[in-house]
Design a protein around this motif. Sequence first.
Motif, PDB file in Angstrom:
ATOM      1  N   GLU A 247       3.838 -31.721  20.323  1.00 33.09           N
ATOM      2  CA  GLU A 247       3.657 -31.911  21.766  1.00 33.09           C
ATOM      3  C   GLU A 247       2.190 -31.660  22.170  1.00 33.09           C
ATOM      4  OE1 GLU A 247       5.420 -33.184  24.952  1.00 33.09           O
ATOM      5  OE2 GLU A 247       6.839 -32.343  23.521  1.00 33.09           O
ATOM      6  N   VAL A 248       1.666 -30.510  21.773  1.00 31.28           N
ATOM      7  CA  VAL A 248       0.304 -30.132  22.176  1.00 31.28           C
ATOM      8  C   VAL A 248      -0.715 -31.079  21.547  1.00 31.28           C
ATOM      9  CG1 VAL A 248      -1.463 -28.334  21.959  1.00 31.28           C
ATOM     10  CG2 VAL A 248       0.877 -27.719  22.573  1.00 31.28           C
ATOM     11  N   PHE A 249      -0.498 -31.406  20.274  1.00 27.49           N
ATOM     12  CA  PHE A 249      -1.417 -32.311  19.578  1.00 27.49           C
ATOM     13  C   PHE A 249      -1.485 -33.651  20.313  1.00 27.49           C
ATOM     14  CE2 PHE A 249      -1.919 -35.706  16.391  1.00 27.49           C
ATOM     15  CZ  PHE A 249      -3.189 -35.390  15.918  1.00 27.49           C
ATOM     16  N   GLU A 250      -0.331 -34.164  20.711  1.00 26.73           N
ATOM     17  CA  GLU A 250      -0.332 -35.475  21.375  1.00 26.73           C
ATOM     18  C   GLU A 250      -0.961 -35.412  22.754  1.00 26.73           C
ATOM     19  OE1 GLU A 250       3.329 -37.583  20.935  1.00 26.73           O
ATOM     20  OE2 GLU A 250       2.957 -37.788  18.788  1.00 26.73           O
ATOM     21  N   GLN A 251      -0.719 -34.316  23.458  1.00 28.07           N
ATOM     22  CA  GLN A 251      -1.359 -34.136  24.776  1.00 28.07           C
ATOM     23  C   GLN A 251      -2.881 -34.102  24.631  1.00 28.07           C
ATOM     24  OE1 GLN A 251      -0.361 -33.861  27.905  1.00 28.07           O
ATOM     25  NE2 GLN A 251       1.876 -33.845  27.664  1.00 28.07           N
ATOM     26  N   LEU A 252      -3.351 -33.336  23.658  1.00 27.45           N
ATOM     27  CA  LEU A 252      -4.799 -33.205  23.455  1.00 27.45           C
ATOM     28  C   LEU A 252      -5.398 -34.540  23.025  1.00 27.45           C
ATOM     29  CD1 LEU A 252      -5.015 -29.748  21.620  1.00 27.45           C
ATOM     30  CD2 LEU A 252      -5.557 -30.238  24.007  1.00 27.45           C
ATOM     31  N   SER A 253      -4.671 -35.284  22.184  1.00 30.67           N
ATOM     32  CA  SER A 253      -5.171 -36.586  21.735  1.00 30.67           C
ATOM     33  C   SER A 253      -5.240 -37.542  22.916  1.00 30.67           C
ATOM     34  CB  SER A 253      -4.262 -37.175  20.656  1.00 30.67           C
ATOM     35  OG  SER A 253      -4.147 -36.275  19.587  1.00 30.67           O
ATOM     36  N   ARG A 254      -4.167 -37.494  23.752  1.00 28.13           N
ATOM     37  CA  ARG A 254      -4.107 -38.410  24.890  1.00 28.13           C
ATOM     38  C   ARG A 254      -5.254 -38.150  25.876  1.00 28.13           C
ATOM     39  NH1 ARG A 254       1.205 -37.577  26.859  1.00 28.13           N
ATOM     40  NH2 ARG A 254       1.887 -38.195  24.794  1.00 28.13           N
ATOM     41  N   LYS A 255      -5.586 -36.870  26.049  1.00 23.77           N
ATOM     42  CA  LYS A 255      -6.673 -36.529  26.961  1.00 23.77           C
ATOM     43  C   LYS A 255      -8.040 -36.826  26.351  1.00 23.77           C
ATOM     44  CE  LYS A 255      -4.394 -32.609  29.238  1.00 23.77           C
ATOM     45  NZ  LYS A 255      -4.216 -33.096  30.595  1.00 23.77           N
ATOM     46  N   GLY A 256      -8.041 -37.209  25.068  1.00 26.19           N
ATOM     47  CA  GLY A 256      -9.316 -37.499  24.418  1.00 26.19           C
ATOM     48  C   GLY A 256     -10.033 -36.239  23.934  1.00 26.19           C
ATOM     49  N   TRP A 257      -9.292 -35.119  23.881  1.00 22.28           N
ATOM     50  CA  TRP A 257      -9.909 -33.872  23.423  1.00 22.28           C
ATOM     51  C   TRP A 257      -9.965 -33.796  21.905  1.00 22.28           C
ATOM     52  CZ3 TRP A 257      -8.444 -29.031  26.756  1.00 22.28           C
ATOM     53  CH2 TRP A 257      -8.782 -29.294  28.087  1.00 22.28           C
ATOM     54  N   LEU A 258      -9.249 -34.676  21.264  1.00 21.26           N
ATOM     55  CA  LEU A 258      -9.288 -34.724  19.804  1.00 21.26           C
ATOM     56  C   LEU A 258      -9.623 -36.155  19.400  1.00 21.26           C
ATOM     57  CD1 LEU A 258      -6.098 -32.664  18.806  1.00 21.26           C
ATOM     58  CD2 LEU A 258      -8.476 -32.001  18.463  1.00 21.26           C
ATOM     59  N   PRO A 259     -10.363 -36.322  18.308  1.00 25.36           N
ATOM     60  CA  PRO A 259     -10.687 -37.677  17.868  1.00 25.36           C
ATOM     61  C   PRO A 259      -9.421 -38.427  17.441  1.00 25.36           C
ATOM     62  CG  PRO A 259     -11.591 -36.025  16.358  1.00 25.36           C
ATOM     63  CD  PRO A 259     -10.945 -35.279  17.471  1.00 25.36           C
ATOM     64  N   GLU A 260      -9.478 -39.738  17.496  1.00 27.65           N
ATOM     65  CA  GLU A 260      -8.316 -40.538  17.104  1.00 27.65           C
ATOM     66  C   GLU A 260      -8.124 -40.507  15.588  1.00 27.65           C
ATOM     67  OE1 GLU A 260      -8.366 -44.511  18.675  1.00 27.65           O
ATOM     68  OE2 GLU A 260      -8.865 -43.705  20.668  1.00 27.65           O
ATOM     69  N   GLY A 261      -6.886 -40.738  15.174  1.00 30.98           N
ATOM     70  CA  GLY A 261      -6.613 -40.953  13.750  1.00 30.98           C
ATOM     71  C   GLY A 261      -6.384 -39.686  12.939  1.00 30.98           C
ATOM     72  N   LEU A 262      -6.400 -38.511  13.591  1.00 34.92           N
ATOM     73  CA  LEU A 262      -6.127 -37.279  12.833  1.00 34.92           C
ATOM     74  C   LEU A 262      -4.642 -37.224  12.476  1.00 34.92           C
ATOM     75  CD1 LEU A 262      -8.036 -34.557  14.906  1.00 34.92           C
ATOM     76  CD2 LEU A 262      -8.632 -35.400  12.620  1.00 34.92           C
ATOM     77  N   PRO A 263      -4.319 -36.739  11.279  1.00 33.41           N
ATOM     78  CA  PRO A 263      -2.892 -36.573  10.964  1.00 33.41           C
ATOM     79  C   PRO A 263      -2.287 -35.446  11.809  1.00 33.41           C
ATOM     80  CG  PRO A 263      -4.259 -35.805   9.130  1.00 33.41           C
ATOM     81  CD  PRO A 263      -5.200 -36.354  10.169  1.00 33.41           C
ATOM     82  N   LEU A 264      -0.971 -35.508  12.057  1.00 32.54           N
ATOM     83  CA  LEU A 264      -0.298 -34.445  12.804  1.00 32.54           C
ATOM     84  C   LEU A 264      -0.536 -33.108  12.105  1.00 32.54           C
ATOM     85  CD1 LEU A 264       3.288 -35.851  13.551  1.00 32.54           C
ATOM     86  CD2 LEU A 264       1.599 -35.146  15.238  1.00 32.54           C
ATOM     87  N   PRO A 265      -0.909 -32.070  12.858  1.00 33.99           N
ATOM     88  CA  PRO A 265      -1.073 -30.761  12.210  1.00 33.99           C
ATOM     89  C   PRO A 265       0.296 -30.156  11.884  1.00 33.99           C
ATOM     90  CG  PRO A 265      -1.415 -30.573  14.570  1.00 33.99           C
ATOM     91  CD  PRO A 265      -1.148 -32.022  14.305  1.00 33.99           C
ATOM     92  N   ARG A 266       0.415 -29.504  10.732  1.00 38.60           N
ATOM     93  CA  ARG A 266       1.692 -28.881  10.348  1.00 38.60           C
ATOM     94  C   ARG A 266       1.750 -27.422  10.757  1.00 38.60           C
ATOM     95  NH1 ARG A 266       4.717 -30.824   6.056  1.00 38.60           N
ATOM     96  NH2 ARG A 266       6.133 -29.097   6.445  1.00 38.60           N
TER      97      ARG A 266
END
Length: 296
Positions: A247-266
Motif C-alpha cells: 500500500e505505502v509503496f504504491e502511494q509513494l510511487s504514485r506521488k512520484g516520491w519513488l522512481p518508476e520500475g522499482l520492484p515491490l519491497p518485501r
Amino acid sequence: MKENILEARDVHFTYSDGTTALRGATMAIERGKKIAVLGSNGAGKTTIFLHFNGILRPGRGQVLFNGRPVRYDHRSLMELRRNVGIVFQDPDMQLFSASVVQEIAFGPLNLGLSREEVLRRVEAAMEATEITGLKDKPTHLLSYGQKKRVCLAGVLAMEPQVLICDEPTAGLDPLHAGQVMELFDRINRQGATVVLATHDVDLAYSWADYVYVMSCGTVVGEGLPGEVFGNEQLLRQSDLSRPWLVEVFEQLSRKGWLPEGLPLPRTKEQLFNYLQEVKGNKVPGKPAAVYLFPRG
Ligand SMILES: Nc1ncnc2c1ncn2[C@@H]1O[C@H](COP(=O)(O)OP(=O)(O)O)[C@@H](O)[C@H]1O
Ligand SMILES: [Mg+2]
C-alpha cells in the motif's frame, strides 16, 4: 529439481453436519519452501491442513506425500504423522500431558527412540521455543502464548519433514509473534518445509516464498508474494486487505516520491533503503509516511 513434498488434488470434504468445507482444493507444496496459506475465516485452511496429515480423509480427490497417495491404515498414518507435524490453532486441542516435559517427550517416546535421543530432542525443542524454564510446569497453568510454544516444541521434537502451523501468531503479542516467525525461518534453513495458515497479509507477504489464497473451500489464487499481493482483484474477492508495505509503496510511487520500475519491497528495511536513495534529490525534507507505519 522441483519436488512436491505434499499435494492436495481436487480435494472435496463435507463435515458430518453437512457443511461442505472443501470444494475441489488443489495445492502443491514444494519441498524446502516457506508456504503461506491465506484466507478469511471459514475459507477452508484448517480443513485442508487436517487432510495433510491424514486426520481427515477426502470425500473426493487425493492427498499425496512425497509423490505417493496417502493411505489410511494405522501404520501408514503413523508414518505420515511422524513426517508431517501439525500445530493446531488452539493449544488446548493439542495439549494432554500433565507437565511440559511430558508433553514434549510423548511423541519421541512413541517413536521408540532411545532415552538419550528422546532427551536430546526434548532439550533441543525446549531451547528452540525458549521454554526450558517451564520444563516441570503443569500445562494447565501456562499462559496462552506459553501453551502455543509447548505445542510447537512437541511437534518439533518429532523432527518432521513438514511443519504445518495453523494461525501460529494469532493471540500472541508482537514480541512472541516475531520470535515464532524467526524460529520458523531457522527450522526452514535446517531443511524442513514450513506451511502456515494465516489471515495476516503482512506476515504472509514478508515471510513466504509462495502463497496460496483460499476462499469458500477452494484455492482461488497462488503465486510468489509479489504476484499474489499485486493482484487487487484476487484480494478483494477473497476478503483480504493489501499488505501495508504494498500500500505505502504504491502511494509513494504514485506521488512520484519513488522512481518508476522499482520492484515491490518485501521488508520495511528495503522500503527505507529506497527512500534513503532518493533522499536529497527527489524527496524534499523527511518523508512523513515513514513515521506512520503501523508495525514496529
Ligand atoms: N468440525 C466441524 N464441523 C462442521 N463444520 C466445520 C467444522 N470445522 C469447520 N467447519 C466449517 O467448515 C468451513 C471451513 O472451515 P475451516 O477449515 O475451519 O476454515 P478456516 O480455517 O479457513 O477458517 C467453515 O464453514 C466451517 O464453519
Ligand atoms: Mg482455521
